[in-house]
Structure formats: C-alpha cells, structure tokens
Write a protein that holds these residues in place. Structure first.
Motif, PDB file in Angstrom:
ATOM      1  N   ASP A   3       0.833  -1.197   0.000  1.00 24.09           N
ATOM      2  CA  ASP A   3       0.000   0.000   0.000  1.00 24.09           C
ATOM      3  C   ASP A   3       0.874   1.255   0.000  1.00 24.09           C
ATOM      4  OD1 ASP A   3      -2.213   1.572   0.013  1.00 24.09           O
ATOM      5  OD2 ASP A   3      -2.539   1.446   2.181  1.00 24.09           O
ATOM      6  N   THR A   4       1.681   1.447  -1.046  1.00 21.28           N
ATOM      7  CA  THR A   4       2.471   2.657  -1.220  1.00 21.28           C
ATOM      8  C   THR A   4       1.780   3.544  -2.237  1.00 21.28           C
ATOM      9  OG1 THR A   4       3.756   1.747  -3.041  1.00 21.28           O
ATOM     10  CG2 THR A   4       4.571   1.320  -0.790  1.00 21.28           C
ATOM     11  N   PRO A   5       2.116   4.863  -2.271  1.00 24.44           N
ATOM     12  CA  PRO A   5       1.479   5.728  -3.271  1.00 24.44           C
ATOM     13  C   PRO A   5       1.647   5.215  -4.696  1.00 24.44           C
ATOM     14  CG  PRO A   5       2.634   7.050  -1.626  1.00 24.44           C
ATOM     15  CD  PRO A   5       2.980   5.608  -1.352  1.00 24.44           C
ATOM     16  N   ASP A   6       2.869   4.728  -5.025  1.00 21.28           N
ATOM     17  CA  ASP A   6       3.100   4.247  -6.381  1.00 21.28           C
ATOM     18  C   ASP A   6       2.232   3.031  -6.701  1.00 21.28           C
ATOM     19  OD1 ASP A   6       4.947   6.240  -6.353  1.00 21.28           O
ATOM     20  OD2 ASP A   6       6.643   4.999  -6.969  1.00 21.28           O
ATOM     21  N   SER A   7       2.160   2.099  -5.774  1.00 24.28           N
ATOM     22  CA  SER A   7       1.366   0.899  -6.029  1.00 24.28           C
ATOM     23  C   SER A   7      -0.120   1.225  -6.054  1.00 24.28           C
ATOM     24  CB  SER A   7       1.660  -0.167  -4.968  1.00 24.28           C
ATOM     25  OG  SER A   7       1.270   0.264  -3.679  1.00 24.28           O
ATOM     26  N   ALA A   8      -0.538   2.203  -5.250  1.00 21.84           N
ATOM     27  CA  ALA A   8      -1.947   2.594  -5.268  1.00 21.84           C
ATOM     28  C   ALA A   8      -2.329   3.210  -6.611  1.00 21.84           C
ATOM     29  CB  ALA A   8      -2.224   3.582  -4.132  1.00 21.84           C
ATOM     30  N   VAL A   9      -1.430   4.008  -7.159  1.00 21.63           N
ATOM     31  CA  VAL A   9      -1.685   4.594  -8.474  1.00 21.63           C
ATOM     32  C   VAL A   9      -1.787   3.503  -9.526  1.00 21.63           C
ATOM     33  CG1 VAL A   9      -0.587   5.945 -10.314  1.00 21.63           C
ATOM     34  CG2 VAL A   9      -0.701   6.866  -7.999  1.00 21.63           C
ATOM     35  N   ARG A  10      -0.849   2.586  -9.519  1.00 25.87           N
ATOM     36  CA  ARG A  10      -0.865   1.526 -10.529  1.00 25.87           C
ATOM     37  C   ARG A  10      -2.087   0.633 -10.391  1.00 25.87           C
ATOM     38  NH1 ARG A  10       5.541  -0.223 -11.145  1.00 25.87           N
ATOM     39  NH2 ARG A  10       6.167   1.771 -12.064  1.00 25.87           N
ATOM     40  N   GLN A  11      -2.464   0.356  -9.170  1.00 23.95           N
ATOM     41  CA  GLN A  11      -3.634  -0.487  -8.953  1.00 23.95           C
ATOM     42  C   GLN A  11      -4.887   0.200  -9.489  1.00 23.95           C
ATOM     43  OE1 GLN A  11      -4.961  -1.209  -4.813  1.00 23.95           O
ATOM     44  NE2 GLN A  11      -4.932  -3.380  -5.352  1.00 23.95           N
ATOM     45  N   TYR A  12      -5.007   1.495  -9.242  1.00 23.60           N
ATOM     46  CA  TYR A  12      -6.179   2.229  -9.720  1.00 23.60           C
ATOM     47  C   TYR A  12      -6.202   2.234 -11.255  1.00 23.60           C
ATOM     48  CZ  TYR A  12      -9.737   5.806 -10.201  1.00 23.60           C
ATOM     49  OH  TYR A  12     -10.889   6.480 -10.524  1.00 23.60           O
ATOM     50  N   ILE A  13      -5.037   2.488 -11.870  1.00 25.36           N
ATOM     51  CA  ILE A  13      -4.966   2.525 -13.328  1.00 25.36           C
ATOM     52  C   ILE A  13      -5.345   1.171 -13.917  1.00 25.36           C
ATOM     53  CG2 ILE A  13      -3.379   2.756 -15.285  1.00 25.36           C
ATOM     54  CD1 ILE A  13      -1.863   4.860 -13.577  1.00 25.36           C
ATOM     55  N   GLU A  14      -4.831   0.101 -13.327  1.00 23.44           N
ATOM     56  CA  GLU A  14      -5.135  -1.237 -13.838  1.00 23.44           C
ATOM     57  C   GLU A  14      -6.621  -1.544 -13.713  1.00 23.44           C
ATOM     58  OE1 GLU A  14      -4.632  -4.593 -15.873  1.00 23.44           O
ATOM     59  OE2 GLU A  14      -3.114  -3.036 -15.563  1.00 23.44           O
ATOM     60  N   GLN A  15      -7.228  -1.124 -12.625  1.00 24.71           N
ATOM     61  CA  GLN A  15      -8.655  -1.369 -12.414  1.00 24.71           C
ATOM     62  C   GLN A  15      -9.520  -0.623 -13.428  1.00 24.71           C
ATOM     63  OE1 GLN A  15      -9.043  -0.130  -8.347  1.00 24.71           O
ATOM     64  NE2 GLN A  15      -8.580  -2.173  -7.505  1.00 24.71           N
ATOM     65  N   HIS A  16      -9.017   0.511 -13.917  1.00 26.85           N
ATOM     66  CA  HIS A  16      -9.814   1.346 -14.818  1.00 26.85           C
ATOM     67  C   HIS A  16      -9.282   1.356 -16.246  1.00 26.85           C
ATOM     68  CE1 HIS A  16     -10.896   2.770 -10.779  1.00 26.85           C
ATOM     69  NE2 HIS A  16     -12.047   3.106 -11.319  1.00 26.85           N
ATOM     70  N   ARG A  17      -8.346   0.497 -16.514  1.00 27.09           N
ATOM     71  CA  ARG A  17      -7.692   0.449 -17.824  1.00 27.09           C
ATOM     72  C   ARG A  17      -8.685   0.213 -18.963  1.00 27.09           C
ATOM     73  NH1 ARG A  17      -2.419  -2.384 -19.476  1.00 27.09           N
ATOM     74  NH2 ARG A  17      -2.762  -3.085 -21.615  1.00 27.09           N
ATOM     75  N   VAL A  18      -9.537  -0.791 -18.816  1.00 28.66           N
ATOM     76  CA  VAL A  18     -10.439  -1.158 -19.905  1.00 28.66           C
ATOM     77  C   VAL A  18     -11.420  -0.029 -20.203  1.00 28.66           C
ATOM     78  CG1 VAL A  18     -12.266  -2.741 -20.615  1.00 28.66           C
ATOM     79  CG2 VAL A  18     -10.215  -3.637 -19.473  1.00 28.66           C
ATOM     80  N   ALA A  19     -12.009   0.550 -19.173  1.00 27.17           N
ATOM     81  CA  ALA A  19     -12.974   1.634 -19.382  1.00 27.17           C
ATOM     82  C   ALA A  19     -12.289   2.848 -20.019  1.00 27.17           C
ATOM     83  CB  ALA A  19     -13.615   2.027 -18.055  1.00 27.17           C
ATOM     84  N   PHE A  20     -11.067   3.141 -19.597  1.00 25.45           N
ATOM     85  CA  PHE A  20     -10.307   4.248 -20.149  1.00 25.45           C
ATOM     86  C   PHE A  20     -10.071   4.045 -21.646  1.00 25.45           C
ATOM     87  CE2 PHE A  20      -5.891   5.469 -21.329  1.00 25.45           C
ATOM     88  CZ  PHE A  20      -6.014   6.857 -21.294  1.00 25.45           C
ATOM     89  N   LEU A  21      -9.631   2.864 -22.026  1.00 26.82           N
ATOM     90  CA  LEU A  21      -9.361   2.592 -23.436  1.00 26.82           C
ATOM     91  C   LEU A  21     -10.649   2.566 -24.254  1.00 26.82           C
ATOM     92  CD1 LEU A  21      -6.575  -0.121 -23.060  1.00 26.82           C
ATOM     93  CD2 LEU A  21      -6.294   2.259 -23.781  1.00 26.82           C
ATOM     94  N   ASP A  22     -11.721   2.059 -23.668  1.00 26.77           N
ATOM     95  CA  ASP A  22     -13.003   2.068 -24.373  1.00 26.77           C
ATOM     96  C   ASP A  22     -13.441   3.502 -24.676  1.00 26.77           C
ATOM     97  OD1 ASP A  22     -13.165  -0.677 -24.379  1.00 26.77           O
ATOM     98  OD2 ASP A  22     -14.584  -0.805 -22.706  1.00 26.77           O
ATOM     99  N   ASP A  23     -13.270   4.386 -23.696  1.00 25.50           N
ATOM    100  CA  ASP A  23     -13.623   5.792 -23.913  1.00 25.50           C
ATOM    101  C   ASP A  23     -12.746   6.416 -24.995  1.00 25.50           C
ATOM    102  OD1 ASP A  23     -15.671   5.858 -22.065  1.00 25.50           O
ATOM    103  OD2 ASP A  23     -14.437   6.648 -20.437  1.00 25.50           O
ATOM    104  N   LEU A  24     -11.450   6.135 -24.937  1.00 20.81           N
ATOM    105  CA  LEU A  24     -10.542   6.698 -25.939  1.00 20.81           C
ATOM    106  C   LEU A  24     -10.923   6.221 -27.336  1.00 20.81           C
ATOM    107  CD1 LEU A  24      -8.060   8.275 -26.815  1.00 20.81           C
ATOM    108  CD2 LEU A  24      -6.650   6.298 -26.185  1.00 20.81           C
ATOM    109  N   VAL A  25     -11.260   4.952 -27.483  1.00 24.74           N
ATOM    110  CA  VAL A  25     -11.687   4.419 -28.773  1.00 24.74           C
ATOM    111  C   VAL A  25     -12.909   5.175 -29.286  1.00 24.74           C
ATOM    112  CG1 VAL A  25     -12.787   2.402 -29.850  1.00 24.74           C
ATOM    113  CG2 VAL A  25     -10.665   2.124 -28.545  1.00 24.74           C
ATOM    114  N   GLU A  26     -13.839   5.469 -28.406  1.00 28.16           N
ATOM    115  CA  GLU A  26     -15.047   6.201 -28.794  1.00 28.16           C
ATOM    116  C   GLU A  26     -14.681   7.590 -29.332  1.00 28.16           C
ATOM    117  OE1 GLU A  26     -18.716   8.077 -26.316  1.00 28.16           O
ATOM    118  OE2 GLU A  26     -18.364   5.916 -26.014  1.00 28.16           O
ATOM    119  N   TRP A  27     -13.742   8.256 -28.675  1.00 27.32           N
ATOM    120  CA  TRP A  27     -13.326   9.593 -29.113  1.00 27.32           C
ATOM    121  C   TRP A  27     -12.576   9.527 -30.448  1.00 27.32           C
ATOM    122  CZ3 TRP A  27      -9.242  13.133 -26.337  1.00 27.32           C
ATOM    123  CH2 TRP A  27      -9.421  14.457 -26.730  1.00 27.32           C
ATOM    124  N   LEU A  28     -11.736   8.505 -30.601  1.00 25.48           N
ATOM    125  CA  LEU A  28     -10.961   8.367 -31.831  1.00 25.48           C
ATOM    126  C   LEU A  28     -11.838   8.103 -33.045  1.00 25.48           C
ATOM    127  CD1 LEU A  28      -7.978   6.233 -30.465  1.00 25.48           C
ATOM    128  CD2 LEU A  28      -7.887   8.619 -31.200  1.00 25.48           C
TER     129      LEU A  28
END
Length: 464
Positions: A3-28
């Motif tokens: 539970d370090t700041p770096d690992s918390a950031v990476r964990q959050y990004i990994e959890q939201h990776r698919v939704a983030f890329l789906d949104d980007l695809v929609e914009w592209l």
C-alpha cells in the motif's frame, strides 16, 4: 501489492484500464479533421465529447470556447489549498486528414487494437496524450485520498493545431485571465524510445520570408542585353549562395548575437542518448550530414539556429533552352530560432542583409509570415525537475534524459502570453507515425503517461 502511493496509483490505473481505453476508442472514432471544411461538424462534436467526458471526470468548470475557426475546450478544477500552484495542461483534439487509400491497413477512424498497440488517427497525436490526463487526475485523487487535485488544474485543448493554430494566439490573449498559470504542461510531444524515457525541454521558433525580385519590365534577349542589365535570377541565387559561410554558419550579421548557448551539462546529456546517425540518415533519405561546424547532429537540429532555402525560382523552366534574362525571380527562406533570439530582431537583420545584396535596377519586396518564438526551460527549473521525478516513478526509477524539438509549435505563444514556463510531458515514440498512415500509440506507454500525470500534481505542489 503493498500500500504505497506508487502501487496505489498503478492499482487504480489497472482497475480502470479497460474503461479508459473504451472511452478513448469512442473519441478516436470522431474524424475531427480541422483542415477539411466537410469535417467542421465533427470537430465540434469532438469538442463536445471531450467536454462531457471532463465533466464526468470531475472537473467542476468545463466550457467549449468558440473561435472564428474550430472550438477549443477549457476545464478547471481548483485545489482545496488556495496557495497551491496553478498548472495549465495544453493539447489539441483535432487530427490530420486520413483516408484508407493513403496506405492505412484499416479504417483510420475505426480504432484497431493489435499486439499492445492502438491504431487510429489521433491515437498519439494528440487525443491519446490529452486523454491520459483524465485517468491521471482520478488516479492522483484515489492515491492521495483527496477530493480535488493538489494543484489548481486547468486544461486547454484547442481544435486547430493541425491547421496551424490560426486563431490560437488571439484566443489565449482574450482569455489570459482564465488561463493564468504558474506552469504550462504541453502534452503534444514524445519520448526518444520505449526504452529511453525522455523529457523535452524546448522548441525552436520560426521566422519565414519570401523575396520577390523584379528586373526588366519583360524577359530580354540575353545576346542583346546580357551582361549589361541586372538579372533578378542571378540576384536570387546570390542571396541563396551567401546565406552560409564556409563553416555552415548563417552569414547574416547579428544573427547569433542573442543565442542562448548550449551548456556543457546539456551537451553531455544529449550525448547519452543512443543516437544512430546512420539510421537517422536512412530515415531522412540523405547521403551525408552537413551543418554548423563544432556541433553534433542532435545539437544542430535541437539547439542551434538555422537558415534554409525552401524554394528558388525565376525565368524559363521548360524543356530545352531559352536565352533570356528573366523579368522576375523569387526566393523563400526560413529561419529556425533558439532561446534568446527575438523573431522581430531577426526579421530586421534579414531585411537589412538582403537589401545590401540587391543592386540598383532590381525592384524587390520582402514579405514575412507570422513568426513563432522559441521556448526553453532550464534543466534546473523546479517544475522541470518535478516532471522528471514523476516520470522516473512511472518508469521504475529509470534515469530520465532530455531532448528538444527541432520544429516549432504553439507552446511558445503560451509562454509568451502567460509568462509561465512551458514543460513537455509526452509518451509518444517515433514509430507512432504522427501524420502518417497507420498512426498508433503503445498502450503500455500511454498508461505510463497516466501514471506520470498522477504523480506530477503532488510533486509540483510540494516543490514549486
């Protein structure tokens, strides 16, 4: 995962990776090609889409700003700390033209994921690099437990960068109070390579002129008049041939007077980059390097000013001979400028130099296009060091090296109008193919951009 700041950031990004890329695809999928009038509604749709997504991200203020051309998007999210620094992120949502017949392997506006890459027009330039800030700020909040960023965060995403930003300067001048910032972050740039993360520290400026030369009132017979009247084509060639000295230095008096010299530290850091000159020449399709004596190729294209003949013409150009003294000739010149140089002063020096080379009997006109100022952030600037530390955390402690951009862009206008240092945060790599068919972004690097942004706001708040 600890539970370090770096690992918390990476964990959050990994959890939201698919939704983030789906949104980007929609914009592209939105073909926001600002250079083509038939896509004007798409550029507006792109701005509206981004505005809606920024509101969904949490920005309390989001506005679509109209211009005489394409719209820009402005967003603001104040920190809960009134003394926090203000950061403005710049990018653009318009894209270059693209059509399948240009050599695309798939529809340029139907994103294709393959082998860890996302192919689409705008994937790297610049929608992907704009969009990583949306997940970046959310990861920042999740890892710090805050409800607002550590900095007063602003975004300006223009819609005409790929058309030369014709309305950008007037836009930021009219919105100066809204855009006021302590630091500007430009996310419209790249890194050296996937394995060599770098931060760009500056861009060259640009001055460009066209010289029109007129001699006799009409073409003359060279046997009857040659050697006895001035030839405008000869004068155009004389100007072009006098542009450099034997050491390939620009021969215009005063041209180098205000140049900020490269430091020994910068030269040493440039030299650390794994530059393959033979490969660079192959990419250029050139058979040799040539430039100002005493400087490496990278130093010449990043940190030294240049003068180039872009076009020269006059007289008969058809097949066979035509023995004339032409009535007119023309010459196009550009000057890439570096920190310390003032485009207005350069224009005066160029005009004076050209005028002195033109003999009696030649009428001439020297016309300058709108110029672009150079920008440079010193290596020891606290905000630059924040970007370096944030990127190093994203790249697991790897040393971050430095580059500059040899070209020019609207970043200098932001520096000039807002009076704030301009820093560059980009994760694109040369193989991404900006402006080319099959443009792509490396997904893992895109997420490194997210991670860098997530760390950056706290670092800037602490060290500014």
């Amino acid at each position: 995962m600890s539970d370090t700041p770096d690992s918390a950031v990476r964990q959050y990004i990994e959890q939201h990776r698919v939704a983030f890329l789906d949104d980007l695809v929609e914009w592209l999928r939105i073909p926001s090609v600002s250079a083509q009038p038939e896509h004007a509604a798409d550029v507006r749709r792109s701005a509206d889409w981004l505005a809606a997504k920024l509101r969904e991200t949490g920005f309390p203020t989001v506005e679509v700003w109209t211009t005489p051309g394409a719209p820009a998007v402005f967003a603001e999210w104040p920190s809960q700390n009134p003394d926090a620094p203000t950061v403005l992120v710049y990018g653009h949502h318009d894209v270059q033209p693209a059509a399948p017949e240009d050599g695309w392997h798939s529809d340029p506006f139907e994103p294709r994921a393959e082998a860890g890459r996302l192919y689409a027009r705008g994937a790297a330039d610049d929608k992907g690099q704009v969009f990583f800030h949306t997940l970046g700020v959310r990861a920042h909040l999740a890892s710090t437990g805050r409800s607002a960023p550590d900095v007063h965060l602003k975004l300006l995403v223009e819609g005409e960068e790929e058309s030369g930003s014709p309305n950008f300067r007037s836009l930021i001048e009219s919105a100066r109070d809204h855009l006021a910032a302590d630091t500007v972050i430009v996310s419209d740039t790249g890194m050296w390579s996937p394995t060599t993360p770098t931060v760009c520290t500056g861009m060259r400026g640009l001055a460009e002129c066209e010289v029109e030369l007129h001699g006799p009132d009409q073409d003359l017979h060279s046997g009857s008049f040659g050697g006895a009247v001035p030839n405008p084509a000869t004068i155009a060639a004389r100007i072009a041939g006098s542009l450099h000295d034997a050491d390939e230095r620009v021969a215009i008096p005063g041209f180098y007077d205000d140049v900020t010299p490269l430091t020994d530290a910068e030269r040493a850091l440039f030299a650390k980059l794994p530059f393959d000159e033979a490969a660079w020449l192959a990419t250029a399709g050139s058979h040799a390097t040539l430039g100002e004596a005493g400087y490496s190729t990278l130093e010449r294209i990043w940190a030294r000013p240049t003068a180039e003949v872009n076009g020269i013409g006059g007289g008969y150009q058809g097949p066979g001979g035509k023995t004339i003294i032409p009535a007119s000739a023309r010459l196009k010149l550009t000057f890439r400028l570096v920190a310390g140089q003032d485009p207005d002063a350069i224009e005066v020096a160029v005009s004076r130099w050209i005028t002195n080379l033109i003999p009696d009997g030649i009428r001439f006109d020297i016309g300058f296009a709108p110029s672009t100022r150079p920008c440079l952030t010193p290596l020891d600037h606290p905000a630059l060091q924040s970007v370096v530390r944030a990127m190093s955390r994203a790249f697991d402690g790897q040393q971050i090296l430095f580059t500059r951009e040899g070209g020019s862009g609207p970043a200098a206008d932001l520096q000039d109008v807002l009076g704030a240092p301009v820093l560059f945060l980009g994760i694109s790599v040369p193989s991404d193919g900006w402006h080319a068919p099959n443009e792509k972004v490396e997904v893992d690097l895109l997420l490194k951009g997210v991670e860098t942004a997530a760390h950056l706001w706290s670092d800037l708040a602490t060290h500014s």
